[in-house]
Design an enzyme around this catalytic site. Structure first.
Site, short mmCIF file in Angstrom:
data_model
loop_
_atom_site.label_atom_id
_atom_site.label_comp_id
_atom_site.label_asym_id
_atom_site.label_seq_id
_atom_site.Cartn_x
_atom_site.Cartn_y
_atom_site.Cartn_z
N GLY A 27 0.82 -1.20 0.00
CA GLY A 27 0.00 0.00 0.00
C GLY A 27 0.85 1.25 0.00
O GLY A 27 2.07 1.21 -0.19
N ASP A 141 -8.85 6.41 8.92
CA ASP A 141 -8.72 6.00 7.52
C ASP A 141 -9.67 4.85 7.23
O ASP A 141 -9.28 3.80 6.72
CB ASP A 141 -7.27 5.59 7.23
CG ASP A 141 -6.96 5.58 5.73
OD1 ASP A 141 -7.72 6.21 4.96
OD2 ASP A 141 -5.95 4.95 5.33
#
Length: 638
Positions: A27, A141
């Site tokens: 990521g 998030d």
């Protein structure tokens, strides 16, 4: 090309404990690996921060603090954090390994979900967020990439505290927005600040996406998407699909209100509302009719707005804010009443999302305690049955289970484990004093094998009987191991031929033999010299055996030197022979040779005792002694 092959961490052992097997995902801030915890023998997920973050000391300190806070969370819908650490340039988290797909992957495969199914995913997500909010933690998030799902419907949320750790690093400063732009609350965009209501906003966006298969706002750049979050209201999900109930529109509208004060106060409040909406929905929804396909611009935003990003807060020109939709307002009095019933609501959420059966995990070749943890984490209980010996599988490792792996079984049912007891150990039996044949039988009965028989001289154990074993008697060894037998060959007769009689008799007595049998014969050999022995040298006999020596008494006419027999032969000079008996044989040889003599060295024992070059051995016999011609040959025995 498999990118994991070129990843330098694959095959590396972090901190000497976590052996990295493969890379699972990569990521914007970290890569995730599957690793074996070699200390506890369990598979874990390792999240390794990218080097740009790991080089920031403020981030590392903040990261460690946040990891400790997250590790304190204990909730079935939160991926557990086991450990954190640093290994050189690598800063990592060790987490529960939860095999499955991200919610993003599910959306990519299936598109929009039915309303009940969407809520049955959101309920455990909100339960996880609510647990964190009660503990004072904000996720920051929330998005489908941070929600994991298994095929049997279990849901877990990951990456708590990671964004907060980044916020405290040198790479960020006040007024910087961190997160994923497609899910950012307006206040995150404009000020970079967030509280629990920012998580509620992101959860509302995620619910919208589950219902419609798209994010509410698209744009050509992250800035344009952020602008729309600040200035536009999230559209009603029902504008994209006719079968979405008004209560769902109202729930999304409340969660995504522009003003944080108009949203549910935290994820627990949104959970209460979500469970109530779920209760009112029809038991099943058939057929989905969605709005026309999304424009290319929205399609692009759908994919590019999914990564966590670090970007300065956007200065959005002020405009007259649109009026908030009031289709759904939480009545806090009702909420207070609902909180009294939170136990029942929590049970409802669990009932809707927890399957009644589970797949039996693969426990074979795992440590028993690690297998117990894995089975219990999958909803089973463990029964340890009687173990079984196994020479190849270490002690306390699982040999087999019942039911076997891959079988679908009721949660709470029992998995019976048969563990290895390791190799079966047996005791070397006592066979000293037995015949070789009897010793072989006893050793075989004990489950061992006789691999070799070593014949050894002995003055205490009769010939043919066992002196000792290797390994020694009483030692615990693995069943099926080899044993060496040392069997007595009795005593070996020394070689005394050509030795003076008195020395030969003394040597025989010293070694435990009876030299009382002496035969004298006429022979050309010098008088008093042993010319034969019976039994012969090297024979195996018992202690006390009678030995017959044949001794020369010289020729009939008397023994004479060559010059006495032939006047033409000149008589040599006679010189004394040094007596070197009991000296080191090599030193004795050098001494005689220095005196001008030739030397022949003989071994008393031809086998069964070390001989070599005579080093460390003493002279036990010498012939001749006294006066002999210079240059004569002297015989030494050791």
């Amino acid at each position: 090309m498999d990118t994991t092959l070129s990843d330098p961490l694959v095959g590396h052992t972090l901190d000497g404990r976590y052996r990295v097997e493969s890379r699972i995902a990569r990521g914007g801030m970290a890569s995730v690996y599957l690793a074996l915890d070699v200390r506890l023998d369990r598979m874990v997920a390792i999240k390794v921060m990218h080097r740009s973050l790991a080089e920031d000391p403020q981030f590392v300190r903040r990261f460690i603090g946040e990891a400790k806070s997250v590790a304190s969370l204990s909730h079935p819908n939160i991926v557990h954090v086991f450990d954190q650490g640093t290994d050189g340039d690598h800063v990592y988290l060790s987490m529960e390994y939860f095999p499955g797909k991200t919610l993003r992957a599910v959306l990519d495969e299936r598109g929009p979900l039915a309303p009940r199914e969407a809520l049955e995913i959101m309920i455990p997500v909100l339960a996880a967020l609510g647990s964190a909010h009660l503990a004072g933690l904000i996720h920051r998030d929330v998005k489908p990439e941070n929600v994991l799902m298994t095929e049997d419907g279990r849901v877990k949320v990951v990456d708590f505290g990671l964004v907060r750790a980044i916020e405290g690093g040198n790479q960020t400063r006040s007024g910087v927005m961190i997160g994923t732009v497609g899910y950012m609350a307006p206040e995150q965009v404009t000020t970079g600040q967030a509280d629990v209501r920012a998580d509620v906003y992101a959860a509302g966006i995620m619910l919208f996406e589950l219902l419609t298969g798209r994010q509410p706002f698209g744009g050509e750049s992250p800035v344009s998407v952020a602008y729309r979050h600040v200035h536009e209201s999230v559209p009603a999900p029902s504008s994209f699909s006719y079968d979405i109930a008004p209560a769902l529109d109202a729930l999304v509208a409340a969660a995504t209100a522009k003003d944080p004060a108009d949203r549910p106060r935290d994820a627990n409040a949104m959970l209460v509302a979500a469970v109530e909406v779920h209760r009112t929905l029809p038991a099943a929804t058939t057929g989905r009719h969605s709005a026309p396909p999304r424009p290319a611009q929205v399609e692009q935003a759908f994919h590019t707005g999914s990564h966590t990003m670090i970007q300065p807060a956007i200065q959005i020109p002020p405009t007259t804010p649109p009026r908030s939709r009031r289709g759904f307002r939480v009545n806090w009095g009702i909420v207070a009443l609902a909180l009294v019933m939170v136990g029942g609501i929590a049970f409802s959420g669990w009932y809707f999302t927890t399957p009644r059966t589970a797949i039996v995990p693969d426990l074979v070749q795992r440590n028993v305690e690690a297998a117990r943890q894995l089975a219990e984490s999958n909803g089973f209980t463990i029964k340890i049955a009687e173990g079984r010996y196994d020479a190849k599988v270490p002690k306390d490792m699982v040999l087999e289970t019942s039911p076997v792996k891959g079988v679908e079984a009721e949660r709470g049912s029992v998995i019976t484990i048969i563990a290895s007891r390791g190799p079966e150990m047996v005791t070397v039996p006592k066979v000293e004093g037995k015949t070789e044949a009897d010793a072989r039988v006893a050793i075989s009965d004990a489950g061992l094998n006789v691999s070799r028989v070593r014949r050894t001289p002995s003055d205490t154990i009769a010939r043919g009987l066992v002196i000792k074993t290797d390994p020694v008697v009483g030692k615990k060894v693995e069943k099926g191991s080899n044993v060496i037998l040392a069997v007595s060959m009795g005593l070996l007769l020394p070689d005394v031929v050509n030795m003076p009689r008195d020395q030969a008799e003394a040597l025989m007595r010293e070694n435990g033999f009876d030299p009382s049998c002496v035969n004298e014969v006429v022979d050309d050999t010098q008088q008093g010299t042993v010319i034969a022995q019976e039994p012969i040298a090297g024979a195996e006999v018992d202690k006390g055996a009678r030995v017959c020596l044949t001794v020369s008494r010289g020729p009939d006419t008397g023994w004479k030197w060559p010059w006495e027999q032939d006047p033409s032969v000149a008589a040599p000079d006679f010189v004394p022979v040094p007596d070197v008996r009991f000296k080191d044989v090599n030193e004795a040889k050098r001494e005689l040779e220095a005196a001008g003599f030739r030397v022949q060295v003989h071994k008393l024992f031809s086998r069964g005792r070390p001989g070599g070059d005579g080093a460390g051995k003493r002279v036990r016999g010498q012939n001749p002694l006294g006066q002999v011609p210079a240059g004569s040959t002297i015989n030494l025995w050791y």
